[in-house]
Design a protein around this motif. Sequence first.
Motif, PDB file in Angstrom:
ATOM      1  N   LEU A  89     -29.206   4.402  -1.757  1.00  0.00           N
ATOM      2  CA  LEU A  89     -28.712   5.437  -2.924  1.00  0.00           C
ATOM      3  C   LEU A  89     -29.619   5.981  -3.971  1.00  0.00           C
ATOM      4  O   LEU A  89     -29.306   7.520  -4.118  1.00  0.00           O
ATOM      5  CB  LEU A  89     -27.551   4.568  -3.983  1.00  0.00           C
ATOM      6  CG  LEU A  89     -27.064   5.344  -4.846  1.00  0.00           C
ATOM      7  CD1 LEU A  89     -25.982   6.480  -4.249  1.00  0.00           C
ATOM      8  CD2 LEU A  89     -25.980   4.349  -5.771  1.00  0.00           C
ATOM      9  N   CYS A  90     -30.549   5.635  -4.076  1.00  0.00           N
ATOM     10  CA  CYS A  90     -31.773   6.180  -4.900  1.00  0.00           C
ATOM     11  C   CYS A  90     -32.262   7.595  -4.233  1.00  0.00           C
ATOM     12  O   CYS A  90     -32.751   8.642  -4.793  1.00  0.00           O
ATOM     13  CB  CYS A  90     -33.027   5.226  -5.471  1.00  0.00           C
ATOM     14  SG  CYS A  90     -32.185   4.136  -6.835  1.00  0.00           S
ATOM     15  N   LYS A  91     -32.863   7.096  -3.086  1.00  0.00           N
ATOM     16  CA  LYS A  91     -33.236   8.167  -2.321  1.00  0.00           C
ATOM     17  C   LYS A  91     -32.396   9.530  -2.027  1.00  0.00           C
ATOM     18  O   LYS A  91     -32.763  10.546  -2.314  1.00  0.00           O
ATOM     19  CB  LYS A  91     -33.679   7.676  -0.899  1.00  0.00           C
ATOM     20  CG  LYS A  91     -34.779   6.804  -0.769  1.00  0.00           C
ATOM     21  CD  LYS A  91     -34.885   5.983   0.565  1.00  0.00           C
ATOM     22  CE  LYS A  91     -35.685   5.019   0.619  1.00  0.00           C
ATOM     23  NZ  LYS A  91     -36.168   4.399   1.969  1.00  0.00           N
ATOM     24  N   ALA A  92     -31.177   9.092  -1.809  1.00  0.00           N
ATOM     25  CA  ALA A  92     -30.126  10.246  -1.819  1.00  0.00           C
ATOM     26  C   ALA A  92     -29.911  10.899  -3.000  1.00  0.00           C
ATOM     27  O   ALA A  92     -29.894  12.297  -3.211  1.00  0.00           O
ATOM     28  CB  ALA A  92     -28.936   9.639  -1.137  1.00  0.00           C
ATOM     29  N   ALA A  93     -29.804  10.213  -4.161  1.00  0.00           N
ATOM     30  CA  ALA A  93     -29.725  10.562  -5.599  1.00  0.00           C
ATOM     31  C   ALA A  93     -30.810  11.601  -5.900  1.00  0.00           C
ATOM     32  O   ALA A  93     -30.452  12.823  -6.189  1.00  0.00           O
ATOM     33  CB  ALA A  93     -29.347   9.671  -6.480  1.00  0.00           C
ATOM     34  N   LYS A  94     -31.804  11.222  -5.722  1.00  0.00           N
ATOM     35  CA  LYS A  94     -33.171  11.958  -6.002  1.00  0.00           C
ATOM     36  C   LYS A  94     -32.942  13.386  -5.003  1.00  0.00           C
ATOM     37  O   LYS A  94     -33.176  14.500  -5.536  1.00  0.00           O
ATOM     38  CB  LYS A  94     -34.364  11.369  -5.493  1.00  0.00           C
ATOM     39  CG  LYS A  94     -35.727  11.821  -5.709  1.00  0.00           C
ATOM     40  CD  LYS A  94     -35.806  11.810  -7.335  1.00  0.00           C
ATOM     41  CE  LYS A  94     -37.595  12.624  -7.804  1.00  0.00           C
ATOM     42  NZ  LYS A  94     -37.414  12.286  -9.437  1.00  0.00           N
ATOM     43  N   GLY A 149     -30.925  16.070  -6.648  1.00  0.00           N
ATOM     44  CA  GLY A 149     -31.259  16.308  -8.144  1.00  0.00           C
ATOM     45  C   GLY A 149     -30.583  15.754  -8.920  1.00  0.00           C
ATOM     46  O   GLY A 149     -30.410  15.923 -10.322  1.00  0.00           O
ATOM     47  N   ILE A 150     -29.987  14.413  -8.790  1.00  0.00           N
ATOM     48  CA  ILE A 150     -29.421  13.554  -9.888  1.00  0.00           C
ATOM     49  C   ILE A 150     -30.979  12.772 -10.574  1.00  0.00           C
ATOM     50  O   ILE A 150     -31.788  12.633  -9.866  1.00  0.00           O
ATOM     51  CB  ILE A 150     -28.558  12.373  -9.014  1.00  0.00           C
ATOM     52  CG1 ILE A 150     -27.297  13.305  -8.436  1.00  0.00           C
ATOM     53  CG2 ILE A 150     -28.385  11.161  -9.902  1.00  0.00           C
ATOM     54  CD1 ILE A 150     -26.531  12.178  -7.835  1.00  0.00           C
ATOM     55  N   VAL A 151     -30.754  12.464 -11.731  1.00  0.00           N
ATOM     56  CA  VAL A 151     -31.733  11.868 -12.532  1.00  0.00           C
ATOM     57  C   VAL A 151     -31.560  10.675 -12.857  1.00  0.00           C
ATOM     58  O   VAL A 151     -32.356   9.923 -13.355  1.00  0.00           O
ATOM     59  CB  VAL A 151     -32.330  12.807 -13.613  1.00  0.00           C
ATOM     60  CG1 VAL A 151     -32.817  14.271 -13.120  1.00  0.00           C
ATOM     61  CG2 VAL A 151     -31.272  13.262 -14.526  1.00  0.00           C
ATOM     62  N   GLY A 152     -30.460  10.136 -12.704  1.00  0.00           N
ATOM     63  CA  GLY A 152     -30.104   8.949 -13.400  1.00  0.00           C
ATOM     64  C   GLY A 152     -29.011   8.180 -12.599  1.00  0.00           C
ATOM     65  O   GLY A 152     -27.937   8.658 -12.118  1.00  0.00           O
ATOM     66  N   LYS A 188     -38.795   3.236  -9.415  1.00  0.00           N
ATOM     67  CA  LYS A 188     -39.708   3.625  -8.335  1.00  0.00           C
ATOM     68  C   LYS A 188     -39.395   4.849  -7.457  1.00  0.00           C
ATOM     69  O   LYS A 188     -40.404   5.374  -6.890  1.00  0.00           O
ATOM     70  CB  LYS A 188     -39.512   2.686  -7.244  1.00  0.00           C
ATOM     71  CG  LYS A 188     -40.252   2.659  -5.925  1.00  0.00           C
ATOM     72  CD  LYS A 188     -40.023   1.475  -4.794  1.00  0.00           C
ATOM     73  CE  LYS A 188     -38.376   1.123  -4.660  1.00  0.00           C
ATOM     74  NZ  LYS A 188     -38.456  -0.140  -3.651  1.00  0.00           N
ATOM     75  N   TYR A 189     -38.238   5.392  -7.919  1.00  0.00           N
ATOM     76  CA  TYR A 189     -37.627   6.541  -7.117  1.00  0.00           C
ATOM     77  C   TYR A 189     -37.774   7.752  -8.269  1.00  0.00           C
ATOM     78  O   TYR A 189     -37.271   8.850  -7.786  1.00  0.00           O
ATOM     79  CB  TYR A 189     -36.373   6.485  -6.621  1.00  0.00           C
ATOM     80  CG  TYR A 189     -36.556   5.601  -5.175  1.00  0.00           C
ATOM     81  CD1 TYR A 189     -36.975   6.257  -3.977  1.00  0.00           C
ATOM     82  CD2 TYR A 189     -36.152   4.202  -5.404  1.00  0.00           C
ATOM     83  CE1 TYR A 189     -36.846   5.237  -2.855  1.00  0.00           C
ATOM     84  CE2 TYR A 189     -36.195   3.207  -4.224  1.00  0.00           C
ATOM     85  CZ  TYR A 189     -36.756   3.949  -3.173  1.00  0.00           C
ATOM     86  OH  TYR A 189     -36.709   3.293  -2.169  1.00  0.00           O
ATOM     87  N   GLY A 190     -38.339   7.431  -9.423  1.00  0.00           N
ATOM     88  CA  GLY A 190     -38.390   8.482 -10.345  1.00  0.00           C
ATOM     89  C   GLY A 190     -37.183   8.979 -11.200  1.00  0.00           C
ATOM     90  O   GLY A 190     -36.916   9.722 -11.624  1.00  0.00           O
ATOM     91  N   LEU A 191     -36.195   7.885 -10.973  1.00  0.00           N
ATOM     92  CA  LEU A 191     -34.924   7.900 -11.764  1.00  0.00           C
ATOM     93  C   LEU A 191     -35.030   7.168 -12.879  1.00  0.00           C
ATOM     94  O   LEU A 191     -35.698   6.063 -13.166  1.00  0.00           O
ATOM     95  CB  LEU A 191     -33.902   7.446 -10.623  1.00  0.00           C
ATOM     96  CG  LEU A 191     -33.679   8.243  -9.449  1.00  0.00           C
ATOM     97  CD1 LEU A 191     -32.632   7.489  -8.615  1.00  0.00           C
ATOM     98  CD2 LEU A 191     -33.380   9.670  -9.643  1.00  0.00           C
ATOM     99  N   THR A 192     -33.847   7.094 -14.018  1.00  0.00           N
ATOM    100  CA  THR A 192     -33.690   6.454 -14.852  1.00  0.00           C
ATOM    101  C   THR A 192     -32.349   5.580 -14.860  1.00  0.00           C
ATOM    102  O   THR A 192     -31.560   6.296 -14.151  1.00  0.00           O
ATOM    103  CB  THR A 192     -33.887   7.237 -16.486  1.00  0.00           C
ATOM    104  OG1 THR A 192     -33.808   6.379 -17.545  1.00  0.00           O
ATOM    105  CG2 THR A 192     -32.633   8.169 -16.524  1.00  0.00           C
ATOM    106  N   CYS A 193     -32.326   4.618 -15.628  1.00  0.00           N
ATOM    107  CA  CYS A 193     -30.765   4.144 -15.845  1.00  0.00           C
ATOM    108  C   CYS A 193     -30.038   4.952 -17.072  1.00  0.00           C
ATOM    109  O   CYS A 193     -30.325   4.764 -18.288  1.00  0.00           O
ATOM    110  CB  CYS A 193     -30.670   2.750 -16.085  1.00  0.00           C
ATOM    111  SG  CYS A 193     -29.200   1.750 -16.423  1.00  0.00           S
ATOM    112  N   SER A 194     -29.262   5.657 -16.436  1.00  0.00           N
ATOM    113  CA  SER A 194     -28.661   6.788 -17.486  1.00  0.00           C
ATOM    114  C   SER A 194     -27.529   6.009 -18.435  1.00  0.00           C
ATOM    115  O   SER A 194     -27.473   6.761 -19.578  1.00  0.00           O
ATOM    116  CB  SER A 194     -27.989   7.836 -16.647  1.00  0.00           C
ATOM    117  OG  SER A 194     -27.333   7.259 -15.356  1.00  0.00           O
TER     118      SER A 194
END
Length: 290
Positions: A59-64, A67-70, A84-90
Motif C-alpha cells: 500500500l505504501c508503494k502504491a500510495a507513493k 502522490g499520496i503523502v500520508g 521507510k517509503y517517505g510517507l507520514t502518518c497523517s
Amino acid sequence: MQRRTALKTLTGTALTLPALTNSFASSMTSSESTAPLLKGRINHAVCRWCYSKIPLDDLCKAAKDMGIVGIDLTGPKEWPTLKKYGLTCSMPQGAGKGILEGFNDLKLHDELVASYEAIFPQLKEAGLKSVICFSGNRRGMSDEQGMENCAVGLKRLMSSAEKHGVTMIMELLNSKVDHKDYMCDHSAWGVELCKKVGSENFKLLYDIYHMQIMEGDIIRTIRNNYQYFGHYHTGGNPGRNEIDETQELYYPAIMKAIVDTGYKGFVAQEFIPKRDPLTSLKESIAICDV
C-alpha cells in the motif's frame, strides 16, 4: 461495514475488500511507475483500514506512486514502515478506548488521560502532530452533559498536548447509519465543544461522508467553521464507496472550498472500494486534486 471493528485492534485489519487483481499485482512489480504531477494544493492521504487486505508495504508503494503523502489511522508499530517509503502518518491512532467509549464518560477520564499522555511523547519523537479521539456513545446521556464531560477530560490533557506539539482531533461520525448512538454527530456540537476546551490543540475531524448523512450543507459548514477543523475524510454517499459520479457529493467543489479556507493539513480518502481498490484510490486522488 463498520470502522469501529477495525479500531478495536487500533490497526484496522478486520474489514474485507475485493480480491486483488492481476493489474494490482503487476503494478507492484513495475519499475516504470512514477508519481503523478499533482497541483500541490491538497495534502493527499488514505485511511489504512479501507485497504486492510493489501500488505502495508505494498500500500505504501502504491500510495507513493499516486502522490499520496500520508496514511491515516496507523499506530506506532506501523509508523516505521510508512517512514521507510517517505510517507507520514497523517492521522495517528493508538490511544483511547475506541469509538464507543470516550470522553463523555467521567468514569473513563483517568484511563483516557493516561493513555493519551503515554502516546504524546511517541508522537513527538516520530515527528507527528495529531492524534484521533472520540466522544463515545450517549447511552442515555444528554448532549449537554456529554459536552461538559468531554470538556472536563480534554482540558486535563491540553497542557501536555501543547508541550508535545500535538493536536487532539475528535472525529465527527454519523449516528444514523454507521455509528448508532455516537454523541459527536453534528458539527455544531463539535464546534461548541472546541470553544469550551479553548485550546488550539483540540480540533475536529470533519468527515464529509458522515456529515452529509447527518446535516448536509457541506461547503457552507466548511466555510463557516474551518478554524475548528483539523483534518478531513472523504467517502461517497450513499454507501461509503467511491467518490465518483456514482454518488451524490461533488468532491471537486468541496475540495476547492477547503483549499480556499487556507487549510494546509491532510485530506484522507476513507471509502470502501467496490472495484479494484488501487484503481479507485488513484481516481479519487485525481478527483480531489483541485
